[in-house]
Design a protein around this motif. Structure first.
Motif, PDB file in Angstrom:
ATOM      1  N   LEU A   2       6.246  18.177 -15.778  1.00 37.37           N
ATOM      2  CA  LEU A   2       5.936  19.028 -14.645  1.00 37.37           C
ATOM      3  C   LEU A   2       6.231  20.485 -14.984  1.00 37.37           C
ATOM      4  CD1 LEU A   2       7.420  16.732 -11.934  1.00 37.37           C
ATOM      5  CD2 LEU A   2       5.019  17.122 -12.363  1.00 37.37           C
ATOM      6  N   GLU A   6       7.691  23.848 -10.496  1.00 37.77           N
ATOM      7  CA  GLU A   6       7.979  22.618  -9.769  1.00 37.77           C
ATOM      8  C   GLU A   6       9.420  22.180 -10.001  1.00 37.77           C
ATOM      9  OE1 GLU A   6       4.932  20.053 -11.181  1.00 37.77           O
ATOM     10  OE2 GLU A   6       3.468  20.780  -9.743  1.00 37.77           O
ATOM     11  N   GLN A   7       9.922  22.346 -11.221  1.00 38.45           N
ATOM     12  CA  GLN A   7      11.310  21.987 -11.513  1.00 38.45           C
ATOM     13  C   GLN A   7      12.257  22.880 -10.726  1.00 38.45           C
ATOM     14  OE1 GLN A   7      12.451  19.392 -12.959  1.00 38.45           O
ATOM     15  NE2 GLN A   7      14.611  19.911 -13.031  1.00 38.45           N
ATOM     16  N   ARG A   8      11.914  24.140 -10.586  1.00 37.29           N
ATOM     17  CA  ARG A   8      12.743  25.046  -9.784  1.00 37.29           C
ATOM     18  C   ARG A   8      12.835  24.540  -8.341  1.00 37.29           C
ATOM     19  NH1 ARG A   8      13.820  29.227 -12.875  1.00 37.29           N
ATOM     20  NH2 ARG A   8      12.326  29.938 -14.398  1.00 37.29           N
ATOM     21  N   GLU A   9      11.737  24.075  -7.804  1.00 36.95           N
ATOM     22  CA  GLU A   9      11.740  23.555  -6.435  1.00 36.95           C
ATOM     23  C   GLU A   9      12.614  22.310  -6.338  1.00 36.95           C
ATOM     24  OE1 GLU A   9      11.288  23.335  -2.499  1.00 36.95           O
ATOM     25  OE2 GLU A   9      10.636  25.001  -3.746  1.00 36.95           O
ATOM     26  N   VAL A  10      12.553  21.445  -7.331  1.00 37.57           N
ATOM     27  CA  VAL A  10      13.400  20.247  -7.329  1.00 37.57           C
ATOM     28  C   VAL A  10      14.865  20.646  -7.372  1.00 37.57           C
ATOM     29  CG1 VAL A  10      14.051  18.164  -8.628  1.00 37.57           C
ATOM     30  CG2 VAL A  10      11.633  18.739  -8.324  1.00 37.57           C
ATOM     31  N   GLU A  50       8.305  12.932  -2.655  1.00 37.59           N
ATOM     32  CA  GLU A  50       7.535  14.070  -3.152  1.00 37.59           C
ATOM     33  C   GLU A  50       7.497  14.155  -4.674  1.00 37.59           C
ATOM     34  OE1 GLU A  50       8.821  17.631  -1.174  1.00 37.59           O
ATOM     35  OE2 GLU A  50       8.753  16.627   0.772  1.00 37.59           O
ATOM     36  N   THR A  51       8.485  13.586  -5.346  1.00 38.55           N
ATOM     37  CA  THR A  51       8.513  13.691  -6.805  1.00 38.55           C
ATOM     38  C   THR A  51       7.985  12.449  -7.510  1.00 38.55           C
ATOM     39  OG1 THR A  51      10.821  12.964  -6.848  1.00 38.55           O
ATOM     40  CG2 THR A  51      10.418  15.340  -6.895  1.00 38.55           C
ATOM     41  N   GLN A  80      13.113  14.463 -14.286  1.00 38.27           N
ATOM     42  CA  GLN A  80      13.166  15.725 -13.548  1.00 38.27           C
ATOM     43  C   GLN A  80      14.304  15.718 -12.526  1.00 38.27           C
ATOM     44  OE1 GLN A  80       9.829  16.506 -10.951  1.00 38.27           O
ATOM     45  NE2 GLN A  80       9.908  18.688 -11.411  1.00 38.27           N
TER      46      GLN A  80
END
Length: 129
Positions: A2, A6-10, A50-51, A80
């Motif tokens: 990803l 997207e990783q920042r959001e996780v 969501e992931t 992730q």
């Protein structure tokens, strides 16, 4: 794999889950009889929903093929999530192990959130790498 955004959001969502868990612990310590607190499962379930990828398995797949597809598709999402929780844990552990009693866990999580939001530290290092 990803994208970094997207990783920042996780990571931000993981910080939110940990912050919420700490607040619930604080409220329970203040009132052990309290029953109105959500155990945070909603936020965790939402993050998982969501992931985790949606996987379509053809009817004619063997068990081995199903295992291979699920492992390949879910593996990246699990990696992730684990890396986001590991990052938060590592930052909290560093402060704890250094004996920094003037810094709370909330301070550490807030600092991590700011680093993630800003894309790194003042020295230019990315907290996600």
């Amino acid at each position: 794999m990803l994208a970094a955004m997207e990783q920042r959001e996780v990571v931000k969502r993981v910080i939110g889950i940990l912050t919420e868990a700490r607040e619930m612990q604080r409220l329970l310590e203040a009132d052990l009889e309290r029953e109105d607190l959500d155990a945070g499962a909603g936020a965790v379930t939402a993050l998982l929903n969501e992931t985790m990828p949606h996987i379509a398995i053809p009817e004619d797949f063997t068990v081995e093929e199903v295992v291979a597809v699920v492992g390949r598709e879910v593996g990246g999402a699990v990696e992730q999530l684990v890396s986001a929780f590991t990052l938060a844990f590592t930052m909290l552990a560093q402060v704890h192990d250094a004996g920094q009693t003037d810094v709370s866990s909330a301070d550490v999580l807030q600092d991590l959130a700011l680093r993630v939001e800003g894309g790194g530290t003042e020295e230019g290092e990315d907290p996600l790498t």
